[in-house]
Design a protein around this motif. Structure first.
Motif, PDB file in Angstrom:
ATOM      1  N   ARG A   1       0.826  -1.218   0.000  1.00 50.59           N
ATOM      2  CA  ARG A   1       0.000   0.000   0.000  1.00 50.59           C
ATOM      3  C   ARG A   1       0.854   1.259   0.000  1.00 50.59           C
ATOM      4  O   ARG A   1       0.403   2.324  -0.431  1.00 50.59           O
ATOM      5  CB  ARG A   1      -0.914   0.014   1.234  1.00 50.59           C
ATOM      6  N   MET A   2       2.077   1.137   0.507  1.00 47.19           N
ATOM      7  CA  MET A   2       2.982   2.284   0.567  1.00 47.19           C
ATOM      8  C   MET A   2       3.958   2.293  -0.596  1.00 47.19           C
ATOM      9  O   MET A   2       4.874   3.111  -0.645  1.00 47.19           O
ATOM     10  CB  MET A   2       3.732   2.266   1.908  1.00 47.19           C
ATOM     11  N   ASN A   3       3.757   1.349  -1.540  1.00 46.30           N
ATOM     12  CA  ASN A   3       4.602   1.228  -2.726  1.00 46.30           C
ATOM     13  C   ASN A   3       6.061   0.965  -2.352  1.00 46.30           C
ATOM     14  O   ASN A   3       6.989   1.447  -3.006  1.00 46.30           O
ATOM     15  CB  ASN A   3       4.503   2.478  -3.605  1.00 46.30           C
ATOM     16  N   ILE A   4       6.239   0.172  -1.292  1.00 45.08           N
ATOM     17  CA  ILE A   4       7.571  -0.240  -0.862  1.00 45.08           C
ATOM     18  C   ILE A   4       7.639  -1.749  -1.013  1.00 45.08           C
ATOM     19  O   ILE A   4       7.104  -2.502  -0.192  1.00 45.08           O
ATOM     20  CB  ILE A   4       7.840   0.169   0.601  1.00 45.08           C
ATOM     21  N   THR A   5       8.266  -2.212  -2.070  1.00 48.02           N
ATOM     22  CA  THR A   5       8.291  -3.651  -2.343  1.00 48.02           C
ATOM     23  C   THR A   5       9.703  -4.203  -2.501  1.00 48.02           C
ATOM     24  O   THR A   5       9.872  -5.366  -2.874  1.00 48.02           O
ATOM     25  CB  THR A   5       7.481  -3.972  -3.612  1.00 48.02           C
TER      26      THR A   5
ATOM     27  N   PRO B   1      -7.372   2.330   7.202  1.00 46.53           N
ATOM     28  CA  PRO B   1      -7.620   0.897   7.380  1.00 46.53           C
ATOM     29  C   PRO B   1      -6.307   0.128   7.574  1.00 46.53           C
ATOM     30  O   PRO B   1      -5.295   0.443   6.950  1.00 46.53           O
ATOM     31  CB  PRO B   1      -8.310   0.480   6.083  1.00 46.53           C
ATOM     32  N   MET B   2      -6.342  -0.848   8.454  1.00 46.17           N
ATOM     33  CA  MET B   2      -5.164  -1.653   8.766  1.00 46.17           C
ATOM     34  C   MET B   2      -5.286  -3.028   8.107  1.00 46.17           C
ATOM     35  O   MET B   2      -6.362  -3.620   8.071  1.00 46.17           O
ATOM     36  CB  MET B   2      -5.034  -1.832  10.281  1.00 46.17           C
ATOM     37  N   ASP B   3      -4.168  -3.546   7.618  1.00 45.49           N
ATOM     38  CA  ASP B   3      -4.146  -4.914   7.096  1.00 45.49           C
ATOM     39  C   ASP B   3      -4.006  -5.930   8.218  1.00 45.49           C
ATOM     40  O   ASP B   3      -4.433  -7.069   8.095  1.00 45.49           O
ATOM     41  CB  ASP B   3      -2.990  -5.082   6.105  1.00 45.49           C
ATOM     42  N   GLY B   4      -3.390  -5.523   9.324  1.00 53.89           N
ATOM     43  CA  GLY B   4      -3.157  -6.429  10.424  1.00 53.89           C
ATOM     44  C   GLY B   4      -4.413  -6.727  11.219  1.00 53.89           C
ATOM     45  O   GLY B   4      -5.413  -6.016  11.148  1.00 53.89           O
ATOM     46  N   ASP B   5      -4.359  -7.801  12.005  1.00 55.15           N
ATOM     47  CA  ASP B   5      -5.476  -8.225  12.836  1.00 55.15           C
ATOM     48  C   ASP B   5      -5.102  -8.017  14.299  1.00 55.15           C
ATOM     49  O   ASP B   5      -4.677  -8.944  14.998  1.00 55.15           O
ATOM     50  CB  ASP B   5      -5.808  -9.697  12.560  1.00 55.15           C
ATOM     51  N   GLY B   6      -5.247  -6.790  14.769  1.00 53.36           N
ATOM     52  CA  GLY B   6      -4.891  -6.466  16.141  1.00 53.36           C
ATOM     53  C   GLY B   6      -5.783  -7.143  17.158  1.00 53.36           C
ATOM     54  O   GLY B   6      -5.345  -7.539  18.242  1.00 53.36           O
ATOM     55  N   THR B   7      -7.073  -7.277  16.826  1.00 52.54           N
ATOM     56  CA  THR B   7      -8.018  -7.903  17.762  1.00 52.54           C
ATOM     57  C   THR B   7      -7.596  -9.333  18.073  1.00 52.54           C
ATOM     58  O   THR B   7      -7.556  -9.753  19.237  1.00 52.54           O
ATOM     59  CB  THR B   7      -9.440  -7.883  17.180  1.00 52.54           C
ATOM     60  N   LYS B   8      -7.270 -10.103  17.034  1.00 54.21           N
ATOM     61  CA  LYS B   8      -6.872 -11.491  17.247  1.00 54.21           C
ATOM     62  C   LYS B   8      -5.518 -11.578  17.958  1.00 54.21           C
ATOM     63  O   LYS B   8      -5.300 -12.477  18.786  1.00 54.21           O
ATOM     64  CB  LYS B   8      -6.815 -12.230  15.907  1.00 54.21           C
ATOM     65  N   LEU B   9      -4.602 -10.668  17.664  1.00 51.71           N
ATOM     66  CA  LEU B   9      -3.310 -10.703  18.349  1.00 51.71           C
ATOM     67  C   LEU B   9      -3.493 -10.462  19.842  1.00 51.71           C
ATOM     68  O   LEU B   9      -2.881 -11.145  20.674  1.00 51.71           O
ATOM     69  CB  LEU B   9      -2.345  -9.685  17.753  1.00 51.71           C
TER      70      LEU B   9
ATOM     71  N   VAL C   1      -5.494  -2.634  -2.645  1.00 54.10           N
ATOM     72  CA  VAL C   1      -4.163  -2.075  -2.443  1.00 54.10           C
ATOM     73  C   VAL C   1      -3.819  -1.093  -3.561  1.00 54.10           C
ATOM     74  O   VAL C   1      -3.292  -0.002  -3.320  1.00 54.10           O
ATOM     75  CB  VAL C   1      -3.111  -3.198  -2.375  1.00 54.10           C
ATOM     76  N   GLN C   2      -4.130  -1.458  -4.794  1.00 51.73           N
ATOM     77  CA  GLN C   2      -3.795  -0.610  -5.927  1.00 51.73           C
ATOM     78  C   GLN C   2      -4.484   0.747  -5.829  1.00 51.73           C
ATOM     79  O   GLN C   2      -3.917   1.780  -6.219  1.00 51.73           O
ATOM     80  CB  GLN C   2      -4.172  -1.287  -7.240  1.00 51.73           C
ATOM     81  N   ASN C   3      -5.682   0.771  -5.281  1.00 49.79           N
ATOM     82  CA  ASN C   3      -6.374   2.051  -5.078  1.00 49.79           C
ATOM     83  C   ASN C   3      -5.576   2.955  -4.146  1.00 49.79           C
ATOM     84  O   ASN C   3      -5.494   4.171  -4.357  1.00 49.79           O
ATOM     85  CB  ASN C   3      -7.768   1.811  -4.498  1.00 49.79           C
ATOM     86  N   ASP C   4      -4.997   2.359  -3.096  1.00 46.82           N
ATOM     87  CA  ASP C   4      -4.175   3.146  -2.175  1.00 46.82           C
ATOM     88  C   ASP C   4      -2.910   3.643  -2.856  1.00 46.82           C
ATOM     89  O   ASP C   4      -2.479   4.787  -2.637  1.00 46.82           O
ATOM     90  CB  ASP C   4      -3.810   2.310  -0.950  1.00 46.82           C
ATOM     91  N   ILE C   5      -2.287   2.793  -3.666  1.00 50.00           N
ATOM     92  CA  ILE C   5      -1.075   3.210  -4.376  1.00 50.00           C
ATOM     93  C   ILE C   5      -1.399   4.373  -5.316  1.00 50.00           C
ATOM     94  O   ILE C   5      -0.647   5.349  -5.402  1.00 50.00           O
ATOM     95  CB  ILE C   5      -0.472   2.030  -5.161  1.00 50.00           C
ATOM     96  N   ASP C   6      -2.530   4.293  -5.984  1.00 49.77           N
ATOM     97  CA  ASP C   6      -2.924   5.356  -6.919  1.00 49.77           C
ATOM     98  C   ASP C   6      -3.161   6.678  -6.212  1.00 49.77           C
ATOM     99  O   ASP C   6      -3.033   7.749  -6.813  1.00 49.77           O
ATOM    100  CB  ASP C   6      -4.191   4.946  -7.673  1.00 49.77           C
ATOM    101  N   ASP C   7      -3.502   6.604  -4.912  1.00 50.28           N
ATOM    102  CA  ASP C   7      -3.784   7.832  -4.154  1.00 50.28           C
ATOM    103  C   ASP C   7      -2.542   8.456  -3.551  1.00 50.28           C
ATOM    104  O   ASP C   7      -2.618   9.548  -2.968  1.00 50.28           O
ATOM    105  CB  ASP C   7      -4.783   7.526  -3.029  1.00 50.28           C
ATOM    106  N   LEU C   8      -1.397   7.779  -3.630  1.00 47.54           N
ATOM    107  CA  LEU C   8      -0.175   8.316  -3.027  1.00 47.54           C
ATOM    108  C   LEU C   8       0.291   9.578  -3.749  1.00 47.54           C
ATOM    109  O   LEU C   8       0.125   9.709  -4.954  1.00 47.54           O
ATOM    110  CB  LEU C   8       0.934   7.260  -3.061  1.00 47.54           C
TER     111      LEU C   8
END
Length: 538
Positions: free
Chosen positions: A99-103, A428-436, A531-538
């Motif tokens: 999402r941050m275009n860091i690959t 929005p977060m990709d991680g699952d903090g609730t389950k952790l 994810v691509q929508n977020d990259i396009d908004d950067l």
């Protein structure tokens, strides 16, 4: 007294007195704060098998072994990517690196954590947290002139105190080669490397700025020398600094982490410290003070692996010192300590030494790392590139030591901390903090094979992306494709594995279970479009 315990006492005494350096901290202990303290310790290129507690036959990691035995040992802990910069971006944001275009690993000016993506440190600042970064950064440039729009050093990411390098440094003396260059340049006979580059003073100063330590805020009297608000320690000072040039860079990271813990405690503030060791990324050095720890092993093996072994053991020792400091100050119970690596081990065509009987004879190590018995290594989305050592310590909550096969990924960390502190994420977060958090509180029941007693406890699927490789994982299955051209069927063919029955990824189910394959591809495709929508908004 055992050598390691003796050295801890000596190190603690030195630390309490302050380091003989132009930028030391003077500290006094105080009552711990009510909010939990948070420390994320991350190593570099340390594979799943690069710890003794998973059975490595010669590597010495007694402090991590103790931590794993006293805390929550996560046997399916995943880096969010199989290379460094992408994973490190997820640790601080709770969002996929894609999402941050860091690959891929970053050069200054290539990419950075976007300013629109708030880091955990930035979330914690309004809560009066003391925030500090130590060691490797690698997710944003340190100089506006070279990084341009991707100028994003830690002091712009919510860290009030920094002792940081942009990227890797030698695990021994990071300044040794440049000091040799400096002396030659001062003598009027500058060194010339194999590429015919003259190591004159301009070269040396550029290298110091790009590769070596920066301090934020600048020490008293150094404000006029600051670049972008931070002080880059010049070679003229660093060359004579015994602290920076001890021959053990892990001791620098460990001591600065302890200094910041003490200062936060003196101010009676909760703290978040992101402590990033350079071990065991190349270039490596033999750390001589740990040579005797390996006197009991085959010296042929030691000679082949001495840089890797001693660099890891040096880091391990410092992690023990950090944990000891928390107990000395009486704040350990109130402190969440997470340890992980940023990706699997390097390969570099190193010869493998297999360990009979361990993981069915699959476990191997090289002179620069071990993925255990898992397939792949750094730059590969198979398990060896993503599955890393992971330990979470929080004595006030994790009261019974245990291990878990519940999958945890680096981008779970931030949403878990935000939920714990009642902070609403701004994105929005990709991680699952609730389950952790449920996992930390021992509220998720597992069967012996790692399946869940209650299917409702299954976590959100995990998406992985770096360079040209992709993976999508649920609790039980994994979809993966790579750009390797020697795969059956050619490059970019999706593979499918059962992670409960086939954790070593030996039986590809893509042709035998097309229904599941297509379902998981559809889920990955939907996630990728989002994810691509977020990259396009950067």
């Amino acid at each position: 007294m055992k050598r390691r315990n003796f050295m801890k006492c000596v190190s603690a005494a030195v630390g309490a007195a302050g380091v003989a350096s132009a930028y030391k901290l003077t500290v006094v202990g105080k009552k711990p704060p009510e909010r939990p303290n948070i420390i994320y310790i991350i190593s570099d290129d340390q594979g799943w098998g690069d710890v003794a507690y998973y059975g490595h036959p010669t590597l010495k990691t007694p402090e991590l072994d103790d931590m794993a035995a006293e805390s929550l040992r996560c046997d399916r802990f995943y880096a969010a990517a199989s290379v460094c910069s992408p994973t490190r971006a997820t640790v601080l944001t709770g969002r996929s690196n894609w999402r941050m275009n860091i690959t891929s690993p970053l050069n200054p000016g290539e990419a950075a954590i976007p300013y629109s993506n708030k880091t955990l440190a930035e979330y914690l600042q309004p809560l009066n947290y003391y925030t500090a970064h130590v060691g490797k950064w690698h997710i944003g440039g340190f100089e506006q002139a070279t990084a341009g729009a991707y100028y994003r050093p830690p002091w712009t990411c919510g860290f009030d105190h920094c002792h940081s390098t942009y990227n890797v440094v030698n695990t021994g003396d990071p300044y040794a080669a440049l000091v040799d260059d400096y002396n030659a340049a001062q003598a009027g006979t500058p060194n010339v490397d194999k590429n015919n580059i003259v190591h004159d003073m301009d070269y040396i100063e550029d290298t110091v700025r790009h590769d070596l330590y920066w301090v934020y805020p600048p020490p008293a009297g150094k404000e006029a020398e600051a670049l972008g608000g931070a002080w880059n320690i010049p070679i003229e000072i660093a060359k004579d600094d015994a602290f920076l040039r001890s021959g053990n860079d892990a001791a620098t990271t460990g001591q600065k982490t302890i200094d910041f813990i003490r200062e936060a405690n003196r101010q009676n503030k909760p703290f978040f410290i992101y402590s990033c060791f350079h071990s065991v990324h190349t270039p490596l050095s033999e750390i001589l003070e740990y040579k005797d720890d390996y006197a009991d092993i085959d010296q042929t093996i030691y000679e082949a692996c001495k840089k890797y072994f001693t660099s890891l053991t040096a880091m391990d020792f410092e992690i023990g010192r950090i944990r000891d400091e928390l107990r000395t100050l009486g704040i350990a119970d109130n402190t969440i300590v997470v340890f992980s690596s940023d990706n699997g081990p390097n390969k570099k065509d190193a010869p493998k030494t297999y360990v009979p009987g361990l993981q069915g004879g699959r476990f191997y190590y090289t002179h620069i790392g071990s993925p255990g018995g898992y397939r792949g290594y750094k730059r590969d989305e198979h398990e060896g590139g993503l599955r890393v050592p992971g330990i979470i310590e929080w004595p006030a909550v994790i009261t019974t030591p245990r291990s878990t096969k519940y999958p945890v990924v680096t981008y779970d960390f931030v949403p878990a901390m935000l939920e714990l502190l009642g902070i609403e994420p701004e994105m929005p977060m990709d991680g699952d903090g609730t389950k952790l958090l449920k996992l930390l509180r021992n509220q998720i029941a597992e069967n012996p094979n790692g399946t869940l007693v209650n299917p409702a406890d299954e976590r959100k699927p995990m998406g992985f992306k770096d360079s040209k490789d992709d993976a999508w994982m649920t609790h039980t299955h994994k979809l993966v494709r790579t750009d390797w051209t020697d795969l059956p069927g050619g490059a970019y063919q999706w593979e499918l594995y059962n992670m409960v029955n086939d954790e070593f990824e030996e039986t590809d189910l893509s042709t035998t279970d097309p229904t599941l394959l297509n379902s998981m591809i559809a889920d990955w495709t939907a996630w990728a479009a989002d994810v691509q929508n977020d990259i396009d908004d950067l």
